[in-house]
Design a protein around this motif. Structure first.
Motif, mmCIF file in Angstrom:
data_model
loop_
_atom_site.group_PDB
_atom_site.id
_atom_site.type_symbol
_atom_site.label_atom_id
_atom_site.label_comp_id
_atom_site.label_asym_id
_atom_site.label_seq_id
_atom_site.Cartn_x
_atom_site.Cartn_y
_atom_site.Cartn_z
ATOM 1 N N LYS A 1 0.832 -1.202 0.000
ATOM 2 C CA LYS A 1 0.000 0.000 0.000
ATOM 3 C C LYS A 1 0.871 1.259 0.000
ATOM 4 N N ARG A 2 1.940 1.243 0.783
ATOM 5 C CA ARG A 2 2.844 2.392 0.788
ATOM 6 C C ARG A 2 3.489 2.570 -0.579
ATOM 7 N N LEU A 3 3.824 1.462 -1.224
ATOM 8 C CA LEU A 3 4.385 1.524 -2.570
ATOM 9 C C LEU A 3 3.411 2.195 -3.532
ATOM 10 N N HIS A 4 2.129 1.852 -3.409
ATOM 11 C CA HIS A 4 1.113 2.459 -4.276
ATOM 12 C C HIS A 4 0.971 3.941 -3.990
ATOM 13 N N LEU B 1 1.642 2.748 -11.935
ATOM 14 C CA LEU B 1 2.742 2.350 -12.804
ATOM 15 C C LEU B 1 3.891 1.753 -12.005
ATOM 16 N N GLY B 2 4.196 2.344 -10.868
ATOM 17 C CA GLY B 2 5.245 1.797 -10.018
ATOM 18 C C GLY B 2 4.897 0.422 -9.492
ATOM 19 N N CYS B 3 3.644 0.243 -9.094
ATOM 20 C CA CYS B 3 3.194 -1.074 -8.608
ATOM 21 C C CYS B 3 3.258 -2.113 -9.727
ATOM 22 N N ASP B 4 2.843 -1.710 -10.941
ATOM 23 C CA ASP B 4 2.883 -2.651 -12.064
ATOM 24 C C ASP B 4 4.311 -3.089 -12.373
ATOM 25 N N ASP C 1 -3.967 -8.541 -5.113
ATOM 26 C CA ASP C 1 -3.129 -7.400 -5.481
ATOM 27 C C ASP C 1 -1.665 -7.650 -5.169
ATOM 28 N N ASP C 2 -1.392 -8.178 -3.984
ATOM 29 C CA ASP C 2 -0.005 -8.384 -3.568
ATOM 30 C C ASP C 2 0.234 -9.810 -3.096
#
Length: 515
Positions: A132-135, A141-144, A169-170
């Motif tokens: 979630k912090r990454l998102h 785009l970063g998560c993908d 999602d993860d």
């Protein structure tokens, strides 16, 4: 289709529509051809003799050709439709980003493997940390980009007989066949190590963590869905304990089910106002007279009896029910305090989540106004952890309440992480010494040193003190010897219901008269 069912069915229901259309066209063409081949000599139309027209030959042949072309076109259309449906089905069974099988595909293929003779399946559920912090920082785009890199690493690690899928999602699920717990542990550790390697997002490199939940089963024992559920329970335990991996144990399942029942019962109890404030007296150590009461939440469950607050309060916070609960308890405590003598104070503990609310102080003052309890009779207890959680929000709440006459108390001092500057900057009125320091008095030299340091600090900052957890006369004498002002604990009384408060006050008054 059975023979009986076939004979009892209508043609339109058992044959595709395009076949029916082709048969009709073909039948019309055959009829037209036979009409063209008829002997028209001597045939009369309105009394006139007609000869066999040549164009009927061409009509019959054209209809036959048309019907054949129509049947071929419909056959090709049916092939394209079947292919499109199969493609749509394949797409629906894969994750659009990573092209891994999704949960539905995983369950279908894993179920087929589980039905094999002598099958021993192991399911590993890998969950990424801080996704979630990454998102929040890098967006979709970063998560993908992260998920694609993690997927390639996981695919390189597994063999052809394993089944890897992205089911959340993860979360990634891995199905293994005929592996013992030791091998499953090694695979889980290797997967976690692969995920730990930094991923590249644009020009930046970011390190992630992961945990793995492991569930094992033999043929016919459980379904794939049940295996995934058990693996998820083990994953939650691994995250809680901060371990790389964790095997599912039936006791975990019992704990999860117990927690689920507790959540349901807690919501019901809050709705029915079954959680009530109980009151533990705070006494002056010199006179042994009651000077106030601390309100403590108590829940008498109709089946299991009393449930301690340290068990249900965190659950209420996770469920988002804390706002409702503290309003109920605080409002009732204020109304009860109105029945006490005017010099008896009410202490109420507020949680860190409440202090993070910028409107918290206004809500407290509104309840005081609605119930009629004077602000100077309230002591708002705040833990050290609440200060560290959001120093700005805490400062705003303390200043607002203190300016209105509410006394501010720092609770459980010595167990949190606040600095000495917080004590000076936020201007508290009282400090409550944690029971661990009180109960170790006289047992170790360190406890004596800590107690002298705390009392010296409070004297320098002009803070009154209360010792928590006093259970023996020796502890009461030791705290008084060190200069502590007040105390509370089982030596004086346990927490009692509102009806028993007046009895304690009467007993305290009688002892004062006797003295």
């Amino acid at each position: 289709m059975s023979h009986k069912h076939f004979l009892g069915s209508k043609l339109l229901k058992i044959a595709p529509r395009e076949i029916i259309d082709a048969l009709v066209i073909f039948s019309i063409s055959v009829i037209s051809y036979h009409l063209a081949m008829m002997d028209w000599v001597g045939f009369s139309i309105l009394g006139a003799q007609q000869e066999q027209p040549l164009f009927l030959y061409f009509v019959g042949i054209a209809l036959v050709v048309f019907s054949i072309r129509r049947i071929i076109d419909q056959r090709n259309e049916r092939i394209r439709r079947v292919a499109a449906e199969q493609h749509a089905h394949d797409v629906s069974m894969r994750d659009p980003l990573t092209q891994l099988p999704n949960r539905a595909k995983f369950e279908v293929e894993a179920s087929a493997r589980l039905r094999r003779p002598n099958s021993r399946m192991t399911v590993l559920l890998l969950g990424l940390n801080q996704f979630k912090r990454l998102h929040d920082v890098y967006g979709h785009l970063g998560c993908d980009a992260t998920l694609l890199q993690v997927t390639r690493r996981l695919q390189d690690r597994i063999d052809s007989d394993s089944l890897l899928a992205r089911i959340g999602d993860d979360e990634f699920a891995l199905s293994l066949s005929h592996v013992d717990p030791e091998v499953a542990s090694k695979i889980a550790s290797s997967l976690v190590e692969d995920v730990k390697e930094p991923v590249q997002i644009g020009i930046e490199h970011l390190s992630l963590g992961a945990n793995v939940g492991i569930a094992q089963a033999g043929r016919g024992q459980v379904t794939v869905d049940e295996l995934l559920r058990c693996a998820h329970v083990a994953l939650s335990r691994a995250r809680k304990n901060r371990t790389e991996y964790c095997f599912f144990d039936p006791m975990m399942d019992a704990h999860v089910r117990e927690r689920s029942l507790l959540e349901l019962d807690l919501v019901t109890a809050i709705g029915r106002r079954e959680i009530q404030p109980y009151y533990q007296p705070i006494v002056d150590l010199k006179s042994r007279q009651i000077v106030g009461f601390e309100a403590l939440a108590r829940w008498r469950h109709p089946v299991t009896g009393f449930i301690p607050p340290d068990k249900f309060i965190p659950v209420a916070e996770e469920l988002g029910q804390m706002e409702i609960l503290w309003r109920q308890l605080f409002g009732e405590a204020c109304r009860d305090a109105l029945t006490w003598p005017d010099d008896i104070t009410l202490s109420f503990n507020f949680s860190p989540s409440q202090l993070s609310d910028r409107c918290f102080a206004d809500k407290v003052l509104t309840i005081l106004s609605n119930t009629g309890l004077p602000a100077h009779r309230l002591e708002a207890e705040i833990t050290e952890n609440a200060i560290v959680t959001d120093i700005d929000a805490t400062r705003h709440a303390i200043e607002t309440l203190r300016n209105s006459g509410v006394r501010i108390v720092i609770d459980d001092f010595g167990t949190g992480y606040s600095s000495l500057s917080h004590l000076y900057e936020l201007r508290f009125d009282k400090l409550k010494i944690d029971k661990r320091f009180v109960q170790e008095l006289g047992m170790t030299s360190e406890s004596e040193i800590f107690m002298r340091a705390i009392i010296g600090l409070c004297g320098g900052l002009n803070l009154s003190t209360t010792a928590e957890g006093v259970e023996t006369e020796a502890q009461a004498s030791a705290t008084l010897r060190h200069g502590v002002d007040q105390a509370q604990g089982f030596l004086f009384s346990k927490a009692v219901c509102s009806r028993s408060v007046m009895q304690l006050l009467s007993a305290s008054s009688r002892s004062q008269r006797v003295a």
